[in-house]
Scaffold this active site. Structure first.
Site, mmCIF file in Angstrom:
data_model
loop_
_atom_site.group_PDB
_atom_site.id
_atom_site.type_symbol
_atom_site.label_atom_id
_atom_site.label_comp_id
_atom_site.label_asym_id
_atom_site.label_seq_id
_atom_site.Cartn_x
_atom_site.Cartn_y
_atom_site.Cartn_z
ATOM 1 C CG ASP A 16 -2.088 -0.987 1.021
ATOM 2 O OD1 ASP A 16 -2.623 -1.074 -0.091
ATOM 3 O OD2 ASP A 16 -2.432 -1.681 1.998
ATOM 4 N NE ARG A 97 -0.035 4.016 13.323
ATOM 5 C CZ ARG A 97 0.768 2.962 13.414
ATOM 6 N NH1 ARG A 97 1.948 3.072 13.981
ATOM 7 N NH2 ARG A 97 0.403 1.790 12.937
ATOM 8 C CG ASP A 126 -3.196 3.199 13.107
ATOM 9 O OD1 ASP A 126 -3.043 3.553 14.290
ATOM 10 O OD2 ASP A 126 -2.993 2.036 12.717
ATOM 11 C CB SER A 177 -4.132 -6.186 9.242
ATOM 12 O OG SER A 177 -3.646 -4.929 9.637
HETATM 13 N N1 ARG Z 1 -6.826 -1.301 17.198
HETATM 14 C C1 ARG Z 1 -5.491 -0.943 17.521
HETATM 15 C C2 ARG Z 1 -5.366 0.549 17.622
HETATM 16 O O1 ARG Z 1 -6.210 1.231 17.170
HETATM 17 C C3 ARG Z 1 -4.489 -1.538 16.575
HETATM 18 C C4 ARG Z 1 -4.506 -1.017 15.185
HETATM 19 C C5 ARG Z 1 -3.608 -1.833 14.359
HETATM 20 N N2 ARG Z 1 -3.200 -1.106 13.209
HETATM 21 C C6 ARG Z 1 -2.807 -1.696 12.108
HETATM 22 N N3 ARG Z 1 -2.385 -0.923 11.165
HETATM 23 N N4 ARG Z 1 -2.847 -3.013 11.953
HETATM 24 O O2 ARG Z 1 -4.430 1.061 18.164
#
Ligand code: ARG
Length: 402
Positions: A16, A97, A126, A177
């Site tokens: 991506d 992040r 994210d 993922s």
């Molecule tokens: N749900 C978790 C969060 O919001 C993990 C997100 C995982 N992100 C990913 N790109 N796989 O912090």
């Protein structure tokens, strides 16, 4: 004129974010893309990733090792706040992040970019964390999120990339993922989307199955100075190594797995698997040391008013918000006295604090002992209880018919 002239992209090396490079230039008219990859301890070959960015068409590509900053400036303040989203998730992904956003903004300034880009889709948390953090740090920068708009399926993404010389991934994409850094792994998708299905053992990488754990427990003594862990078993260790080592020790004992159904900021409920051995152990140990060193009112107020809010702010992308900074001030003040040692027992998936000590401990054996040698004034209790119970007594006289 395209959407931006020069754009810095948060680059992971995956399909991506690779496809984002030609897409930003060819569909959105950007003149140049600068790729930036952060070393957060995810254990990947970042030089290879940097080369891949250049091959995918980036004009410049950088790797920043921000592991120390990640632990000292992001993880440890969250630890001092005992931050657990919905009481369970220690925020490994969420904490990374705002730091990635910060280095993106720094590179944007250094390389003369007028925009920042990331590869997030429109359903997750994210994207919110990136967009809001970037806006907080420099509201004049544009934020571009190609994957939020392009509407490609996975196959279409690969085909688009192939047109621009991005090789289709050699490995078959994992069914999951996964986001990974020093603080843990976050795993979604595949069979995990069924909240009734037990996660298969293959989703885990940092923690052993209970079946493979040593039969004997492992003990670790964690020493804190003002709410910051500084030593393991009496040996001073730098923050990054400390977290690394604790991940290993706890993971080997099967500690650190979380299977939860959580509420995303964007209104979706999602099933998440986390592994976060070190953070979970550190938070347990830290809570225990606070129990010994903080007075009751401070503990209650911090637990009930501060910690859940703090975790929500981090989860919801508000790391650089005024409320978060104000809560940091409160937490920092409380941590002045949180110095001492917690002794933790790790055994077959469990983490138990079995001992705690501190120079400034508020615990008094003289006061609490059940033997007759205590110094507590038993008679004083009577008057205290009379006054304490008075409102209840009055209420009862008025409302209770005998
Ligand atoms: N749900 C978790 C969060 O919001 C993990 C997100 C995982 N992100 C990913 N790109 N796989 O912090």
């Amino acid at each position: 004129m395209g959407r931006a002239k020069k754009v810095v992209l948060a680059y992971s090396g995956g399909v991506d974010t690779s496809v984002c490079i030609p897409y930003l230039m060819n569909e959105w008219g950007c003149e140049a893309v600068v790729a930036l990859s952060a070393d957060l301890g995810q254990g990947e070959d970042l030089e290879a990733i940097r080369q891949k960015a250049l091959k995918s068409g980036a004009a410049e590509a950088y790797v920043e090792d921000v592991r120390q900053e990640f632990i000292e400036q992001y993880a440890f303040p969250a630890l001092q706040s005992n931050a657990l989203y919905e009481g369970r998730y220690p925020l490994a992904t969420a904490l990374a992040r705002p730091l990635i956003a910060k280095i993106l903004v720094d590179i944007a300034h250094k390389t003369g970019c007028d925009a920042v880009a990331h590869g997030c889709t429109g359903k997750g948390n994210d994207q919110v964390r990136f967009d809001v953090s970037i806006a907080a740090l420099d509201p004049t920068l544009k934020v571009l999120a190609p994957a939020r708009e392009w509407g490609f399926s996975r196959q279409e993404t690969i085909e688009y990339g192939e047109k621009y010389g991005i090789p289709s991934p050699v490995k078959k994409k994992s069914a999951y993922s996964i986001d990974q850094n020093l603080l843990g792994r976050s795993i979604e998708c595949g069979i995990l989307e069924d909240p009734w299905a037990e996660p298969p053992e293959e989703v885990y990488a940092m923690t052993k199955s209970v079946n493979d754990c040593p039969a004997e427990p492992t003990y670790v003594e964690i020493q804190f100075v003002q709410g910051i862990p500084v030593a393991l078993d009496g040996e001073n260790i730098k923050p990054v190594e400390l977290v690394d080592r604790l991940n290993q020790i706890a993971g080997d004992n099967g500690v650190g797995r979380i299977d939860m159904l959580e509420n995303r900021l964007v209104g979706i409920k999602s099933r998440e698997i986390y592994e976060s051995p070190a953070m979970l152990v550190l938070i347990r140990a830290h809570q225990e040391l606070e129990a010994l060193t903080l007075p009751k009112e401070v503990t209650f107020y911090k637990q009930q008013q501060i910690e859940a809010t703090y975790a929500q702010l981090v989860y919801n992308g508000l790391w650089y918000s005024p409320l978060k900074m104000a809560l940091d001030g409160f937490v920092r003040e409380t941590q002045q006295v949180v110095t001492g040692t917690a002794r933790v027992k790790l055994h077959r998936g469990t983490c138990t604090v079995v001992g705690r000590k501190a120079k400034l401990s508020l615990y008094s054996e003289e006061l609490s002992t059940y033997t007759s040698s205590d110094t507590f004034d038993h008679k004083a209790a009577e008057g205290f209880i009379y006054v304490w119970g008075l409102p209840t007594r009055v209420w009862s006289q008025v409302h209770r018919k005998p």
